[in-house]
Scaffold this motif. Sequence first.
Motif, PDB file in Angstrom:
ATOM      1  N   UNK A  88     -11.248  22.669  38.124  1.00 42.46           N
ATOM      2  CA  UNK A  88     -10.310  22.157  39.126  1.00 42.46           C
ATOM      3  C   UNK A  88     -10.824  22.357  40.542  1.00 42.46           C
ATOM      4  N   UNK A  89     -11.633  23.387  40.776  1.00 44.74           N
ATOM      5  CA  UNK A  89     -12.032  23.715  42.145  1.00 44.74           C
ATOM      6  C   UNK A  89     -13.499  23.434  42.433  1.00 44.74           C
ATOM      7  N   UNK A  90     -14.250  22.875  41.481  1.00 40.79           N
ATOM      8  CA  UNK A  90     -15.655  22.556  41.729  1.00 40.79           C
ATOM      9  C   UNK A  90     -15.774  21.387  42.696  1.00 40.79           C
ATOM     10  N   UNK A  91     -16.841  21.385  43.458  1.00 39.31           N
ATOM     11  CA  UNK A  91     -17.062  20.292  44.403  1.00 39.31           C
ATOM     12  C   UNK A  91     -17.076  18.966  43.659  1.00 39.31           C
ATOM     13  N   UNK A  92     -16.256  18.000  44.072  1.00 39.53           N
ATOM     14  CA  UNK A  92     -16.194  16.713  43.353  1.00 39.53           C
ATOM     15  C   UNK A  92     -17.530  15.993  43.291  1.00 39.53           C
ATOM     16  N   UNK A  93     -18.391  16.242  44.289  1.00 38.12           N
ATOM     17  CA  UNK A  93     -19.688  15.567  44.330  1.00 38.12           C
ATOM     18  C   UNK A  93     -20.819  16.490  43.905  1.00 38.12           C
ATOM     19  N   UNK A  94     -20.487  17.696  43.438  1.00 39.34           N
ATOM     20  CA  UNK A  94     -21.505  18.614  42.962  1.00 39.34           C
ATOM     21  C   UNK A  94     -22.227  19.377  44.045  1.00 39.34           C
ATOM     22  N   UNK A  95     -21.702  19.389  45.265  1.00 38.84           N
ATOM     23  CA  UNK A  95     -22.356  20.103  46.357  1.00 38.84           C
ATOM     24  C   UNK A  95     -22.351  21.600  46.087  1.00 38.84           C
ATOM     25  N   UNK A  96     -23.401  22.273  46.513  1.00 35.46           N
ATOM     26  CA  UNK A  96     -23.504  23.712  46.299  1.00 35.46           C
ATOM     27  C   UNK A  96     -22.397  24.441  47.049  1.00 35.46           C
ATOM     28  N   UNK A 155      -8.812  14.665  40.007  1.00 37.30           N
ATOM     29  CA  UNK A 155      -8.877  14.339  41.429  1.00 37.30           C
ATOM     30  C   UNK A 155      -8.493  15.567  42.240  1.00 37.30           C
ATOM     31  N   UNK A 156      -9.166  15.768  43.370  1.00 38.21           N
ATOM     32  CA  UNK A 156      -8.891  16.899  44.253  1.00 38.21           C
ATOM     33  C   UNK A 156      -8.409  16.373  45.593  1.00 38.21           C
ATOM     34  N   UNK A 157      -7.291  16.928  46.078  1.00 41.43           N
ATOM     35  CA  UNK A 157      -6.730  16.504  47.361  1.00 41.43           C
ATOM     36  C   UNK A 157      -6.428  17.715  48.227  1.00 41.43           C
ATOM     37  N   UNK A 158      -6.620  17.536  49.509  1.00 38.84           N
ATOM     38  CA  UNK A 158      -6.324  18.568  50.488  1.00 38.84           C
ATOM     39  C   UNK A 158      -4.833  18.566  50.807  1.00 38.84           C
ATOM     40  N   UNK A 159      -4.197  19.734  50.761  1.00 42.51           N
ATOM     41  CA  UNK A 159      -2.779  19.850  51.103  1.00 42.51           C
ATOM     42  C   UNK A 159      -2.557  20.399  52.504  1.00 42.51           C
TER      43      UNK A 159
END
Length: 812
Positions: free
Chosen positions: A573-581, A656-660
């Motif tokens: 759930x918290x991994x970078x959606x684009x795989x960024x380090x 999907x990850x969204x900023x709250x």
Amino acid sequence: MSYNLLRVGLAPSACDAIMPSGMRGHRHNTPRALLALLAVIVIALMGAAPSWAALPDGRVDELVSTSGAFGEPYYPASAFDEQEAELFGSEHVFQASEDGESITYAGEAPATGGTGEIGYAEGDQWLARRTSHGWETTGISYGAVNPEEQAPGAPYEAFSPDLMAGFVMGNARDPYTAEVPMGCRSLYLRETETGNLRALVTPREVPVKTTKCGRPLFVGATDGASKVIVQSEAALTPNAEEATELPPTQEAHGNVEAGAQYGEGCMFGCNLYEASAGPLQLVNILPDGETVPNATFGGYPGPGGGASGQQKPLSLNDYSNAISAEGSTIFWTDTQEGPDLDHIYAWESGHSVQVSGAGVARYWTATPDGRFAYYTEAGRLWRFDTTTNTAEPITPEGSGVEGVIGTNQTGEDGSYLYFVADAALAPGSSARICTDLLIQRGAAEREFNEGLITAQEEQAVVERVTEEEDQEGRGDIPAETGCNLYLLHEGRTTLIAVLSPDDNRFAGGGSQRDSGDWQPGLGERTAETTPDGEHLVFESRYPLTGYDSVGPEQRTTAEAFVYSARDASLLCASCSPVGASPTVAEDAITGLSRLPVSLEDNTYMHRWISSDGDRVFFDSMQPLSPIDHNKTQDVYEWEREGTPGCPTATSAYGGCINLLSDAATETQSFLVDADATGDNVFFEHVGPLGALEAPFDRNELYDARVGGGFGGSASVCTGNTCQGIPPAPPSFEPPATAMSSAGANYPAPPSVQPRVTPAKRLTNAQKLAKAVKACSRLHAKYRRQACVRQARRRYAPARKAANSAIKPDNRG
């Protein structure tokens, strides 16, 4: 020309939000005006993207902390309170109601009726309730703590799930009700609707043989709080004996401190009482009628029941479902020295039944109706059935069960059970060493020095551990070290993942205690199941779904994972959606938890996952959204693919990850809690959000609410759909007493000023001196030091400009 850029979905009129101030009132005058408006929109989208981030699920931010000039919320228990954070942390209760219509939190004292110093300057307790016109906040703390006595860590020890009742620890100097004599503390039940107090412990009934009134500790209650279970070292019934608090055999229990030095109430060796409409009833009585001088409800947090036999840091007791929903069954553990040490019992119909066997056992949890109790004995997991008073093993001998995370609360009893073990118990699993690599190395050295192993055997362990340390540094799972996470469902055991031993030692409470996925205490546990048991959220440092969680300087970050038993899927759930380090600040604490624990409220866990398992909420210092540029902690929401808010996955690791929270400020935002459905997510943020008026340097509590907003603030007009300025919303003045205040989630007219008469208040220097004096009474050195650090941060002469929220240029 000035602009007022607001987040979509927050302004009473989105047209006014983006229109140049000189053009308002002339929407339809000329094409030139429309071209100018379009130019403004383009500039806004290019230069102020964070202000245009639409919240997911049709959420609208609502301002919850409407307490006016006073009552600024403190931030909840967090690892950040060990750093030079601007906000002041508190270990008081932060809890949202199940329906999201109310929340309780700690904050500055109101103008009158509070001190702000209850519990060593850790804040007063507030209650916020949502009305049709806005949130209303009320200070609900009671009198100041006596500076001459040991203060409770948190006057409110717990609340009912609907927040309709609170359990208050009184002070000895000024009892809150007449039936409690001067000099005695009591635990009180406070009714939210009326504010009435009822003493649950009345020492007037104490026999002459007792020498003290004790320190009562709330442990649990039935639905509706008709029956409450309380711990206290005092002998409060004729058949009770005074408890000694600290179990005599410290080596057997692993204790390093007495509960009096570590918490506000009796924690370990206590008398156990059932409080209802009648007199107190003693519970810690053995089946043969013998009174036990030292006991605890639920499970004792010592090393008993574990497979590794390693001494573990002091943890909180396990009170998970220690009392059944209707109160017919109560589980407790004997902690007295002797042959019954660490045996588990069930209290039913006025007498005890032995649950565990002859060995040392550890209680973990029970089903809500009290039928099944789950415990470990000699590393084996057992289930006790209170309907037949029989026990059966549910894992084989030598399974090395380290801990139980939880079971389902609805549906068939015990249908889903999540636990962690060393042994290979399911297809695809292998035997593991669920012990930290550093501890393994030290154990080998100790065994060699004691002549238990040869030099060659010690060297073999050192070489293996060294190799596995290198594997962890590369982001791999070691070959032999690890902890198997299992699900037991319908008689079948399934391997979910291999966790790190360090996944039970996160920095996530701002205290010396650890939090982790299978910690005994609910207030320290970072793994949570949905009520039906079909979903689980937990944290791990291992790359369970392929994401490389190794950040700068080979520092491994913990990620939040969500498992679904429906399709046996494990997603990050918290991994970078684009795989960024991972990006980790230089001064960030290693092993920081993304899931904030409840800590002192050890009878309650914050909600990080919605009841349907489709949404997960967490904190992250890593930017997981393209509009997150503030390089500090923000609050995020993860949604499962196929839901209305996530038709198609946008993350490489599922969902999907969204900023709250708002990523436009440079201060930390903190996830506080969520309601059962996940439609209300409460978080703290410094400064205003969108059209919600708040000081730029003040911390506030917000609710990202699905379909929220008041007075039309949830509607947005765009382009030619604008139909004029909506009617001005009503303004709300605070009541006569500053103890309660109401506010709306839109700007008040500039001419209206809150009419608050400040009470006479101490200077910061006076408050600091008083707080430091209170800190000096703590017996534990690290507690004194942490207390003094908090006091100095809280009562510093002035706030540092570098740490305050940055006011955007576009807000004028």
